[in-house]
Design an enzyme around this catalytic site. Sequence first.
Site, PDB file in Angstrom:
ATOM      1  N   CYS A  59      -4.872 -23.283   9.626  1.00 20.60           N
ATOM      2  CA  CYS A  59      -3.929 -24.375   9.781  1.00 20.60           C
ATOM      3  C   CYS A  59      -4.668 -25.675  10.097  1.00 20.60           C
ATOM      4  CB  CYS A  59      -2.888 -24.139  10.873  1.00 20.60           C
ATOM      5  SG  CYS A  59      -2.020 -22.574  10.701  1.00 20.60           S
ATOM      6  N   ARG A  86      -7.429 -25.741   4.856  1.00 21.78           N
ATOM      7  CA  ARG A  86      -7.269 -24.829   5.995  1.00 21.78           C
ATOM      8  C   ARG A  86      -6.030 -23.946   5.856  1.00 21.78           C
ATOM      9  NH1 ARG A  86     -10.540 -26.870  10.130  1.00 21.78           N
ATOM     10  NH2 ARG A  86      -9.490 -25.597  11.676  1.00 21.78           N
ATOM     11  N   TRP A 141      -1.316 -21.913   7.435  1.00 20.34           N
ATOM     12  CA  TRP A 141      -1.704 -20.623   6.866  1.00 20.34           C
ATOM     13  C   TRP A 141      -0.963 -19.588   7.712  1.00 20.34           C
ATOM     14  CZ3 TRP A 141      -4.514 -16.224   8.511  1.00 20.34           C
ATOM     15  CH2 TRP A 141      -4.850 -15.336   7.471  1.00 20.34           C
ATOM     16  N   ASN A 189      -2.542 -24.537  15.782  1.00 22.29           N
ATOM     17  CA  ASN A 189      -3.485 -23.780  14.957  1.00 22.29           C
ATOM     18  C   ASN A 189      -4.049 -22.690  15.856  1.00 22.29           C
ATOM     19  OD1 ASN A 189      -5.611 -22.899  13.307  1.00 22.29           O
ATOM     20  ND2 ASN A 189      -6.957 -24.559  13.972  1.00 22.29           N
ATOM     21  N   GLY A 190      -3.971 -21.425  15.409  1.00 23.17           N
ATOM     22  CA  GLY A 190      -4.504 -20.333  16.229  1.00 23.17           C
ATOM     23  C   GLY A 190      -3.493 -19.207  16.336  1.00 23.17           C
ATOM     24  N   GLU A 200     -20.704  -9.972  -4.487  1.00 27.91           N
ATOM     25  CA  GLU A 200     -20.167 -11.343  -4.570  1.00 27.91           C
ATOM     26  C   GLU A 200     -19.370 -11.527  -5.865  1.00 27.91           C
ATOM     27  OE1 GLU A 200     -19.533 -13.710  -2.819  1.00 27.91           O
ATOM     28  OE2 GLU A 200     -19.616 -15.559  -3.966  1.00 27.91           O
ATOM     29  N   LYS A 222     -15.453 -12.585  -5.961  1.00 28.35           N
ATOM     30  CA  LYS A 222     -14.965 -13.756  -6.707  1.00 28.35           C
ATOM     31  C   LYS A 222     -13.806 -13.352  -7.620  1.00 28.35           C
ATOM     32  CE  LYS A 222     -16.243 -16.313  -4.908  1.00 28.35           C
ATOM     33  NZ  LYS A 222     -17.200 -16.459  -3.856  1.00 28.35           N
ATOM     34  N   GLU A 273     -10.596 -12.385  -5.638  1.00 28.42           N
ATOM     35  CA  GLU A 273     -10.068 -13.509  -4.863  1.00 28.42           C
ATOM     36  C   GLU A 273      -9.236 -14.468  -5.712  1.00 28.42           C
ATOM     37  OE1 GLU A 273     -13.342 -15.797  -3.369  1.00 28.42           O
ATOM     38  OE2 GLU A 273     -12.180 -16.593  -1.703  1.00 28.42           O
ATOM     39  N   HIS A 285     -21.850   9.339  -6.799  1.00 24.85           N
ATOM     40  CA  HIS A 285     -21.379   9.945  -5.551  1.00 24.85           C
ATOM     41  C   HIS A 285     -19.891   9.690  -5.314  1.00 24.85           C
ATOM     42  CE1 HIS A 285     -25.432  11.128  -4.523  1.00 24.85           C
ATOM     43  NE2 HIS A 285     -25.842   9.899  -4.797  1.00 24.85           N
ATOM     44  N   LYS A 295      -9.375 -22.018   2.875  1.00 18.20           N
ATOM     45  CA  LYS A 295     -10.807 -22.298   2.754  1.00 18.20           C
ATOM     46  C   LYS A 295     -11.533 -22.003   4.061  1.00 18.20           C
ATOM     47  CE  LYS A 295     -14.464 -23.872   0.712  1.00 18.20           C
ATOM     48  NZ  LYS A 295     -15.091 -22.871  -0.171  1.00 18.20           N
TER      49      LYS A 295
HETATM   50  O1  M6R Z   1     -17.039 -20.977   5.971  1.00 18.10           O
HETATM   51  P1  M6R Z   1     -17.622 -19.590   5.938  1.00 18.10           P
HETATM   52  O2  M6R Z   1     -18.816 -19.491   5.041  1.00 18.10           O
HETATM   53  O3  M6R Z   1     -17.920 -19.068   7.306  1.00 18.10           O
HETATM   54  O4  M6R Z   1     -16.485 -18.687   5.308  1.00 18.10           O
HETATM   55  C1  M6R Z   1     -16.644 -17.300   5.234  1.00 18.10           C
HETATM   56  C2  M6R Z   1     -15.640 -16.689   4.295  1.00 18.10           C
HETATM   57  O5  M6R Z   1     -14.332 -16.936   4.739  1.00 18.10           O
HETATM   58  C3  M6R Z   1     -15.774 -17.232   2.871  1.00 18.10           C
HETATM   59  O6  M6R Z   1     -17.070 -17.084   2.387  1.00 18.10           O
HETATM   60  C4  M6R Z   1     -14.802 -16.500   1.920  1.00 18.10           C
HETATM   61  O7  M6R Z   1     -15.178 -15.172   1.791  1.00 18.10           O
HETATM   62  C5  M6R Z   1     -14.769 -17.221   0.573  1.00 18.10           C
HETATM   63  N1  M6R Z   1     -13.447 -17.694   0.307  1.00 18.10           N
HETATM   64  C6  M6R Z   1     -15.159 -16.361  -0.572  1.00 18.10           C
HETATM   65  O8  M6R Z   1     -15.166 -17.075  -1.773  1.00 18.10           O
END
Ligand code: M6R
Length: 621
Positions: free
Chosen positions: A2, A27, A74, A110-111, A494, A498, A501, A517, A616
């Site tokens: 947030c 956020r 959020w 926020n929190g 990764e 991606k 996500e 396995h 983000k």
């Molecule tokens: O800001 P940060 O690098 O600490 O964020 C960590 C994760 O939240 C962030 O890398 C998240 O996994 C990404 N959205 C992936 O693309």
Amino acid sequence: MCGIVGAVSQRNIVPILIQGLQRLEYRGYDSCGVAVHQGGELRRARSTSRVAELNEMVAVDGVEGLVGIAHTRWATHGVPAVHNAHPHFSHGTGHEAKSAKAGRIALVHNGIIENHDELRADLKARGYAFTSQTDTEVIAHLVDSLYDGDLFDAVERAIAHLKGAYAIAVFCRDEPLRVIGAREGSPLVLGVGVGENFLASDAMALAGVTDQIVYLEEGDVVDLQQGKYWITAKGEDGAARSRVERPVKTVHAHSGAAELGPYRHYMQKEIFEQPRAIGDTLEGIEGITPELFGDGAAEVFANVDKVLILACGTSSYSGMTAKYWLESIAKIPAQVEIASEYRYRDSVPDPRTLIVTITQSGETADTLAALKHARSLGMTNTLTVCNVSTSAMVRECKLAYITRAGAEIGVASTKAFTTQLAGLFLLTLTLAKTRGHLSAEQEADHLKAMRHLPVALQAVLALEPQVIAWAEDFASKENALFLGRGLHYPIALEGALKLKEISYIHAEAYPAGELKHGPLALVTSAMPVVTVAPNDALLEKLKSNMQEVRARGGQLYVFADGDTRIESDSGVHVIRMPEHYGALSPILHVVPLQLLAYHTACARGTDVDKPRNLAKSVTVE
Ligand code: M6R
């Protein structure tokens, strides 16, 4: 998560609040809202659409004022819906912007308030009516219940009842020129202006409004009025709260409002910015020296003999890649822990450990908490690889390597990942040199390869048309497997992250040798198996794993180094990368995986830069 903005001014602050929200949408974007003091009442507008629509609402409804607060959400407690959107009013009964009458207290948060259930029950018993499922509304009623003519006093008393994490901004119908802010566990900054003062979750929200920033500390409560402010801090060991001075810093925050240029989405732009981002991150590096990581680094590095990396998500995958580098090049034991796990598990601390946090934002709650946990166990040698120099993480760590990716706006991390890898490779070389494992010739060779990365990345980006053709196949799939070995296993992870996500296709990554396995049971002709195939020492082993997939009818999509001699065949699709790039190969191999996820998501028509349910910056645990 947030985002919060608040203001007390002598001018209409709604445009500033809206602009701040636009910059804080990273956020969270489940809903947004703004509330002002107008005509002796609280007025608000809330929307489950984006801030742009909120802006139209406030214009149509004529919402304006000298004092106000705003929020982008959020969702944690309660679905994304208008009745759960902030600001919340005490005694709220669903009155919206046009309503003449609403509550007395307006509040954004926020929190997460952990004891909200108990507080809610108590407040209900005292006659407070709830209109939302949020933990935030509880705080609004709580402040109201403690209000006796002085909002600052009511907020100070209210926070003593809260358990959990919060940053809040509050104003009151009966004190028209005052906003109170408080923080514990969630970020909040004070922006000091001339005859006006502001609150925000991030200094970036105030770019162009003021560059005079106070970073509020844990437990601080701040009183903002038109020409003045003051702050109180919590007392040590139960002592009473007292007034404190906090330094005012000049912060040249970037508004983050980067232009898209010729790109369709920020993610695509950020993928294509990687040659520049890596070039900037490595700019000016003539040789390997501890000072790259800050003053006192030489002493810190001389006093450690293991590395513990703490991170989340994509950043944890750059950490996993670094583990391979650290152990093979610097010969130092390295361990990677997911921050949210590490902070709550019993572990065996060693004061001779270098704690390395990796974070794009520098505000990720789990990573910050993991750092504090490590420190509380006596591990005080701390270093961060971070993209935001003004972030809490950089302030908390002794040493830092600031990546120069520039503002990353797309939720999916791309250029932050590759620049983290560049910073972590430098850390590896520095520890190798400190420990006598890096000859002058090796240092020169590695630096040469690093300097050449921007050019090498351009060659990989030129593969985009071939990746687009694959993405059309992937768009109709519901599952995908990603395989890699050794240094490229984290790259497979990764790639899978991606894809899931932003395209919402279920994707898993495995070390290729692990397939037999269990996961091999999933392989059919409907299962695309993306394989990261560098020409390294494990290539022959990887080829055998690929045969295991083909023998079960699986469709292989292989990103193969130019010198591997892996050819396209029935059920084997190959995109040929440049020749093998040695230890830095992961930085090249992740790029086509980013492009594959991006173009698959575009083909499926998802909201690429703001994928569902995500944000983000993850500032809640
Ligand atoms: O800001 P940060 O690098 O600490 O964020 C960590 C994760 O939240 C962030 O890398 C998240 O996994 C990404 N959205 C992936 O693309």
